[in-house]
Design an enzyme around this catalytic site. Structure first.
Site, PDB file in Angstrom:
ATOM      1  N   HIS A  35       7.978  -7.436  -0.279  1.00 43.02           N
ATOM      2  CA  HIS A  35       7.527  -6.521   0.770  1.00 43.02           C
ATOM      3  C   HIS A  35       8.375  -6.670   2.036  1.00 43.02           C
ATOM      4  CE1 HIS A  35       4.161  -4.854  -1.264  1.00 43.02           C
ATOM      5  NE2 HIS A  35       3.327  -5.864  -1.136  1.00 43.02           N
ATOM      6  N   LYS A  56       0.814  -1.226   0.000  1.00 39.22           N
ATOM      7  CA  LYS A  56       0.000   0.000   0.000  1.00 39.22           C
ATOM      8  C   LYS A  56       0.845   1.273   0.000  1.00 39.22           C
ATOM      9  CE  LYS A  56      -2.543  -2.805  -0.400  1.00 39.22           C
ATOM     10  NZ  LYS A  56      -2.869  -2.923  -1.801  1.00 39.22           N
ATOM     11  N   GLY A  76       2.509   2.056  -3.110  1.00 38.57           N
ATOM     12  CA  GLY A  76       2.727   2.391  -4.514  1.00 38.57           C
ATOM     13  C   GLY A  76       3.476   1.302  -5.267  1.00 38.57           C
ATOM     14  N   THR A  77       3.439   0.072  -4.724  1.00 38.18           N
ATOM     15  CA  THR A  77       4.124  -1.066  -5.345  1.00 38.18           C
ATOM     16  C   THR A  77       3.638  -1.302  -6.780  1.00 38.18           C
ATOM     17  OG1 THR A  77       3.937  -2.049  -3.147  1.00 38.18           O
ATOM     18  CG2 THR A  77       4.747  -3.477  -4.919  1.00 38.18           C
ATOM     19  N   THR A  78       2.315  -1.304  -6.944  1.00 34.45           N
ATOM     20  CA  THR A  78       1.724  -1.603  -8.245  1.00 34.45           C
ATOM     21  C   THR A  78       2.176  -0.564  -9.273  1.00 34.45           C
ATOM     22  OG1 THR A  78      -0.174  -2.378  -6.960  1.00 34.45           O
ATOM     23  CG2 THR A  78      -0.508  -2.128  -9.320  1.00 34.45           C
ATOM     24  N   TRP A  79       2.236   0.673  -8.842  1.00 33.81           N
ATOM     25  CA  TRP A  79       2.632   1.780  -9.733  1.00 33.81           C
ATOM     26  C   TRP A  79       4.114   1.680 -10.101  1.00 33.81           C
ATOM     27  CZ3 TRP A  79       2.264   7.639  -8.030  1.00 33.81           C
ATOM     28  CH2 TRP A  79       2.349   8.454  -9.170  1.00 33.81           C
ATOM     29  N   ARG A 125       5.620   5.897   1.444  1.00 30.71           N
ATOM     30  CA  ARG A 125       4.391   6.708   1.392  1.00 30.71           C
ATOM     31  C   ARG A 125       4.106   7.277   2.776  1.00 30.71           C
ATOM     32  NH1 ARG A 125      -1.555   4.546  -0.749  1.00 30.71           N
ATOM     33  NH2 ARG A 125      -2.315   6.607  -1.339  1.00 30.71           N
ATOM     34  N   GLY A 166      -5.923   6.030  -5.218  1.00 33.54           N
ATOM     35  CA  GLY A 166      -4.700   6.520  -5.857  1.00 33.54           C
ATOM     36  C   GLY A 166      -4.466   8.008  -5.684  1.00 33.54           C
TER      37      GLY A 166
HETATM   38  P1  A3P Z   1      -5.122   3.894  -2.179  1.00 30.65           P
HETATM   39  O1  A3P Z   1      -5.619   2.742  -1.399  1.00 30.65           O
HETATM   40  O2  A3P Z   1      -4.785   5.076  -1.328  1.00 30.65           O
HETATM   41  O3  A3P Z   1      -6.014   4.277  -3.304  1.00 30.65           O
HETATM   42  P2  A3P Z   1       0.360  -1.053  -3.441  1.00 30.65           P
HETATM   43  O4  A3P Z   1       0.445  -1.170  -4.895  1.00 30.65           O
HETATM   44  O5  A3P Z   1       1.687  -0.890  -2.739  1.00 30.65           O
HETATM   45  O6  A3P Z   1      -0.475  -2.142  -2.834  1.00 30.65           O
HETATM   46  O7  A3P Z   1      -0.379   0.316  -3.123  1.00 30.65           O
HETATM   47  C1  A3P Z   1      -1.724   0.485  -3.450  1.00 30.65           C
HETATM   48  C2  A3P Z   1      -2.028   1.961  -3.436  1.00 30.65           C
HETATM   49  O8  A3P Z   1      -1.444   2.562  -4.595  1.00 30.65           O
HETATM   50  C3  A3P Z   1      -3.516   2.232  -3.502  1.00 30.65           C
HETATM   51  O9  A3P Z   1      -3.717   3.469  -2.846  1.00 30.65           O
HETATM   52  C4  A3P Z   1      -3.720   2.328  -5.012  1.00 30.65           C
HETATM   53  O10 A3P Z   1      -4.905   3.006  -5.356  1.00 30.65           O
HETATM   54  C5  A3P Z   1      -2.490   3.111  -5.405  1.00 30.65           C
HETATM   55  N1  A3P Z   1      -2.118   2.923  -6.813  1.00 30.65           N
HETATM   56  C6  A3P Z   1      -2.152   1.789  -7.560  1.00 30.65           C
HETATM   57  N2  A3P Z   1      -1.755   2.023  -8.811  1.00 30.65           N
HETATM   58  C7  A3P Z   1      -1.483   3.347  -8.880  1.00 30.65           C
HETATM   59  C8  A3P Z   1      -1.045   4.205  -9.940  1.00 30.65           C
HETATM   60  N3  A3P Z   1      -0.848   3.750 -11.175  1.00 30.65           N
HETATM   61  N4  A3P Z   1      -0.855   5.510  -9.658  1.00 30.65           N
HETATM   62  C9  A3P Z   1      -1.077   5.995  -8.416  1.00 30.65           C
HETATM   63  N5  A3P Z   1      -1.488   5.232  -7.381  1.00 30.65           N
HETATM   64  C10 A3P Z   1      -1.698   3.936  -7.603  1.00 30.65           C
END
Ligand code: A3P
Length: 342
Positions: free
Chosen positions: A151, A86, A88-91, A173, A308
């Site tokens: 993680h 949570k 920004g891993t996915t990003w 974050r 996000g």
């Molecule tokens: P929120 O729950 O605040 O919306 P992780 O990927 O580490 O699990 O983090 C997930 C968080 O990153 C979530 O935040 C998600 O919405 C946000 N997120 C996922 N993809 C993103 C992107 N492309 N750009 C910005 N934020 C993103």
């Protein structure tokens, strides 16, 4: 850029998986070990287990991390995304994959692997996806540069990462947004597992005691600072939001393939930013209907995309709780040079 091979990196990984070998004794050995560790209820639905420097979420995940430590042989060319969940891993996975593979896969291509596999299909977690009891791919067969993610805190990283000179990309974050994102994410799993969801205040209390996945948050972030030569590129989610293009350029430089100047290069950076944007990624079919197989079960890809945004904590946390978290952060980060966000 990755060497031109006849087999694409994704195909190579699939081939490697087909030859998977398991080592049940090793998994059992670590499972016995983890079962003997102190455990506690934590912010998520799984039991948390205490390791040297914090809490792991779930027995199978901790076992995966231990097997990775025992078995993974890093290369200097490896790049590892190391993040708290949570954060920004996915990003960052999307940005890294799109940047490293921009020559084989144009970021604007309709058939880009990110659009069909999603970020977690393109860069896999050691402890959730690779070192699971069912199948361990032969990672030696993967072409350079290999991209991985984890993680676990730096103290629990597979040890050859530190000795091999691999690169690490860390994203941090604001703890308050991290907490709210985690609380929201965990709520779904608690309900699915017939557990009462935590109130936000109860979640904040557990968080402040360090009982969040791979927490304590502060130890994880501080652990990302290595003594020189530091192999880590340190990003902040909030700064990435302000100027994603600058971060793509820094990422490209860090991995050894910088962008040049000129309109064409600017356009390539912008195309990566667009491809990986929340709006684009969350609207993809693979996000809306796909699932990612993790050792803890199949997770809907849409759950990795919630809102996000920056500062959502203000909609959920009382000013008093926010101040309390900021005070802990200030005290913990005092001598680290890391700023407290508020
Ligand atoms: P929120 O729950 O605040 O919306 P992780 O990927 O580490 O699990 O983090 C997930 C968080 O990153 C979530 O935040 C998600 O919405 C946000 N997120 C996922 N993809 C993103 C992107 N492309 N750009 C910005 N934020 C993103």
């Amino acid at each position: 850029m990755s060497p031109s091979t006849q087999t694409s990196p994704l195909q190579a990984e699939q081939d490697a998986c087909a030859e998977a070998e398991t080592n049940p004794e090793l998994y059992q050995h670590f499972a016995n070990l983890v079962s003997s560790l102190p455990s506690s209820e934590g912010l998520s639905h799984n039991q948390f287990y205490r390791h040297d420097q914090g809490w792991h979420t779930g027995l199978v995940v901790m076992v995966g991390a231990m097997v990775a430590d025992a078995c993974f042989t890093a290369r200097p060319s490896d790049i590892v995304v190391a993040t708290l969940p949570k954060s920004g891993t996915t990003w960052i996975k999307s940005l890294l994959y799109a940047t490293v593979h921009r020559r084989e896969h144009h970021p604007a291509a309709a058939d880009h692997p990110l659009t069909s596999l999603g970020p977690h299909g393109c860069i896999k977690f050691f402890e959730y996806q690779i070192y699971t009891r069912n199948k361990v791919p032969d990672l030696d067969k993967l072409p350079d540069p290999r991209l991985f993610s984890t993680h676990v805190p730096s103290v629990s990283l597979p040890r050859t990462i530190a000795t091999s000179g691999s690169k690490i990309v860390y994203v941090c974050r604001d703890p308050k947004d991290h907490l709210i994102s985690q609380w929201d994410f965990a709520k779904k799993f608690r309900v699915m597992n017939q557990l009462e969801p935590f109130s936000v205040e109860a979640a904040a209390e557990l968080f402040c005691r360090g009982l969040s996945p791979f927490g304590p948050y502060w130890d994880h972030v501080l652990g990302s600072r290595w003594s020189p030569p530091d192999p880590t590129l340190f990003f902040r989610y909030e700064e990435m939001h302000k100027d994603p293009a600058a971060h793509v350029r820094r990422l490209a430089e860090f991995v050894g393939h910088p962008f040049g100047t000129g309109e064409e290069e600017d356009a390539a950076v912008d195309a990566i930013v667009r491809l990986c944007s929340f709006e684009h990624m969350s609207g993809l079919e693979v996000t809306k209907t796909g699932k990612t197989d993790l050792v803890v079960g199949a997770v809907e890809n849409s759950s990795f995309f919630q809102r996000g945004v920056v500062g959502d904590w203000a909609n959920h946390l009382s000013p008093e709780t926010a101040r309390h978290i900021d005070a802990i952060t200030a005290a913990k980060f005092m001598r680290s040079g890391l700023p407290v966000l508020s």
